[in-house]
Design a protein around this motif. Structure first.
Motif, short mmCIF file in Angstrom:
data_model
loop_
_atom_site.label_atom_id
_atom_site.label_comp_id
_atom_site.label_asym_id
_atom_site.label_seq_id
_atom_site.Cartn_x
_atom_site.Cartn_y
_atom_site.Cartn_z
N TRP A 1 27.26 55.48 34.36
CA TRP A 1 25.84 55.16 34.15
C TRP A 1 24.91 56.18 34.81
CZ3 TRP A 1 23.95 52.56 30.35
CH2 TRP A 1 24.72 51.57 29.74
N ASP A 2 25.33 56.73 35.93
CA ASP A 2 24.47 57.75 36.57
C ASP A 2 24.25 58.92 35.61
OD1 ASP A 2 24.25 56.29 38.85
OD2 ASP A 2 25.71 57.43 40.00
N PHE B 1 22.05 57.66 32.56
CA PHE B 1 20.63 57.59 32.94
C PHE B 1 20.01 58.99 33.05
CE2 PHE B 1 21.71 53.41 35.26
CZ PHE B 1 21.45 52.67 34.13
N GLU C 1 16.96 60.28 30.80
CA GLU C 1 15.68 60.64 31.43
C GLU C 1 15.32 62.10 31.18
OE1 GLU C 1 16.31 57.37 34.98
OE2 GLU C 1 16.13 59.48 35.52
N LEU D 1 18.30 57.84 24.22
CA LEU D 1 18.42 56.39 24.43
C LEU D 1 19.90 55.99 24.29
CD1 LEU D 1 15.30 55.01 22.49
CD2 LEU D 1 15.72 54.85 24.95
N ILE D 2 20.74 56.60 25.10
CA ILE D 2 22.17 56.27 25.07
C ILE D 2 22.35 54.89 25.68
CG2 ILE D 2 24.48 56.94 25.87
CD1 ILE D 2 23.30 59.83 26.23
N ASP E 1 19.65 50.02 38.38
CA ASP E 1 20.43 50.29 37.17
C ASP E 1 20.05 49.30 36.06
OD1 ASP E 1 21.67 52.31 38.47
OD2 ASP E 1 23.71 51.54 38.25
N LYS F 1 16.76 50.16 34.56
CA LYS F 1 16.81 51.27 33.60
C LYS F 1 17.38 50.83 32.27
CE LYS F 1 17.17 54.95 37.06
NZ LYS F 1 18.07 55.88 37.77
N LYS F 2 18.39 49.95 32.30
CA LYS F 2 18.98 49.46 31.05
C LYS F 2 17.96 48.62 30.27
CE LYS F 2 23.61 49.53 33.02
NZ LYS F 2 24.67 48.77 33.69
N ALA G 1 15.36 50.84 28.73
CA ALA G 1 15.84 51.55 27.54
C ALA G 1 15.73 50.65 26.30
CB ALA G 1 17.29 51.99 27.74
N ARG H 1 13.47 51.39 23.02
CA ARG H 1 14.06 51.42 21.67
C ARG H 1 13.23 50.54 20.73
NH1 ARG H 1 18.54 50.16 23.14
NH2 ARG H 1 19.31 52.26 23.50
#
Lengths: 119, 139
Positions: A48-49, A52, A56, A61-62, B23, B26-27, B30, B34
Motif C-alpha cells: 500500500w505504501d 499510495f 499521489e 487511482l489504483i 491508510d 487514503k483508501k 480514492a 473515483r
C-alpha cells in the motif's frame, strides 16, 4: 476466509501492437495478445505504501476492485518511485511483494506497453 | 436491519476511524475521487435490492475501504465502496463484473447477430452503480 479469497488480481501487458491496442480499448477481454501476470492479495496488502505513492505522485487511482493503467511514458517514473519505496522498506515480506510490482513495471517497459493493473 | 442500514453504519464507523488511520483515509479518499471523476454516467441502485438479489443474508465485512458481501455459495461478491458510495457486483463463476441483472457486459450482440467487445470505459459504466441514499430510496 478472506473476502478476497479466490478473487483474481492481475497485471496485463500488451505483447505486441495488437495487444497494446486491445489493452487500451478492451482491458483484459482479448487475452491472446496480452501477457498476464498474477498477483496475490497479500502482495497488494504488503504494497500500500507503493500504491499510495503511485496514486499521489502520478495522479492514478489504483485500488482493489478497480482497474487502472500506467501509461508508457509514465512507467519510468513509476519504476523510480517503486525503487525508492523498496530501498526504504525493511520488512522482508513487503520487499518481496514490492519487487513483484517492480517486475511488472520493468516487463511493461521492456514491451513498450502500458501496464494495466486489473484488480 | 436492512443492508442499507448496515452499510451506512459501517461507512460511518470507517470514516470515524480515518482520524487515526491514515491508510484507511487514503483508501476512502480514492473511492471519493473515483466517484467525482466517473460517476456522471453510472446508474443508481438500491443496495437492499442488490444484496437481496446476489448475496442474500450475507454478513458484510469491511476490507480495504470496501464493504464486502459474499453469497453463501461464494459465487457473487458485492463490493460497496466506502468513500465513493458506489458498488460493483463480481461473478466468481464468470470471472467478471456484471450488471445489475447479473449479465456479463464484456461483449454484446448487434442487430445482425454479430458479437462485439465492449470497450473498457463502456464496461465500467455498466458495472459501477451509485448507491441510492435513504431519502432517494423512498421515492
Amino acid at each position: 476466509m478472506n473476502a478476497f479469497d479466490n478473487y483474481p488480481f492481475f497485471f496485463y501487458i500488451g505483447k505486441d501492437e495488437q495487444g497494446i491496442s486491445d489493452l487500451r480499448e478492451y482491458g483484459e477481454i482479448y487475452k491472446e495478445h496480452l501477457l498476464q501476470i498474477p498477483v496475490e492479495y497479500q502482495d497488494i496488502n504488503n504494497s500500500w505504501d507503493l500504491i499510495f505513492a503511485l496514486n499521489e505522485r502520478l495522479s492514478l487511482l489504483i485500488d482493489v476492485c478497480e482497474d487502472e493503467t500506467i501509461e508508457v511514458d509514465t512507467l519510468p517514473m513509476a519504476l523510480q518511485i517503486a525503487n525508492g519505496i523498496l530501498e526504504k522498506e525493511e520488512n522482508t515480506n513487503k520487499r518481496a511483494s514490492i519487487s513483484k510490482f517492480i517486475f511488472a513495471i520493468k516487463t511493461a517497459i521492456s514491451y513498450n506497453s502500458p501496464l494495466l493493473i486489473w484488480w | 436491519m436492512d443492508a442499507k442500514t448496515g452499510y451506512s453504519t459501517l461507512v460511518k464507523g470507517s470514516k470515524n476511524a480515518t482520524a487515526t488511520n491514515d491508510d484507511l483515509n487514503k483508501k476512502i479518499s480514492a473511492g471519493h475521487n473515483r466517484k467525482e471523476m466517473y460517476s456522471a454516467n453510472w446508474t443508481s441502485v438500491n443496495i437492499n435490492t442488490i444484496v437481496e438479489q446476489f448475496t442474500p443474508k450475507a454478513t458484510p465485512e469491511v476490507v480495504n475501504g470496501k464493504v464486502v458481501y459474499t453469497s453463501s455459495d461464494g459465487r457473487y461478491k458485492v463490493f460497496a465502496d466506502i468513500g465513493g458510495g458506489y458498488l460493483r457486483i463480481y461473478d466468481m463463476k464468470k470471472r467478471c463484473y456484471v450488471d445489475a441483472f447479473g449479465n456479463d457486459v464484456r461483449n454484446y450482440t448487434d442487430s445482425i447477430g454479430k458479437q462485439h467487445g465492449r470497450s473498457s470505459s463502456e464496461q465500467k459504466v455498466l458495472t459501477h452503480f451509485r448507491i441510492l441514499k435513504r431519502e432517494e430510496m423512498k421515492k
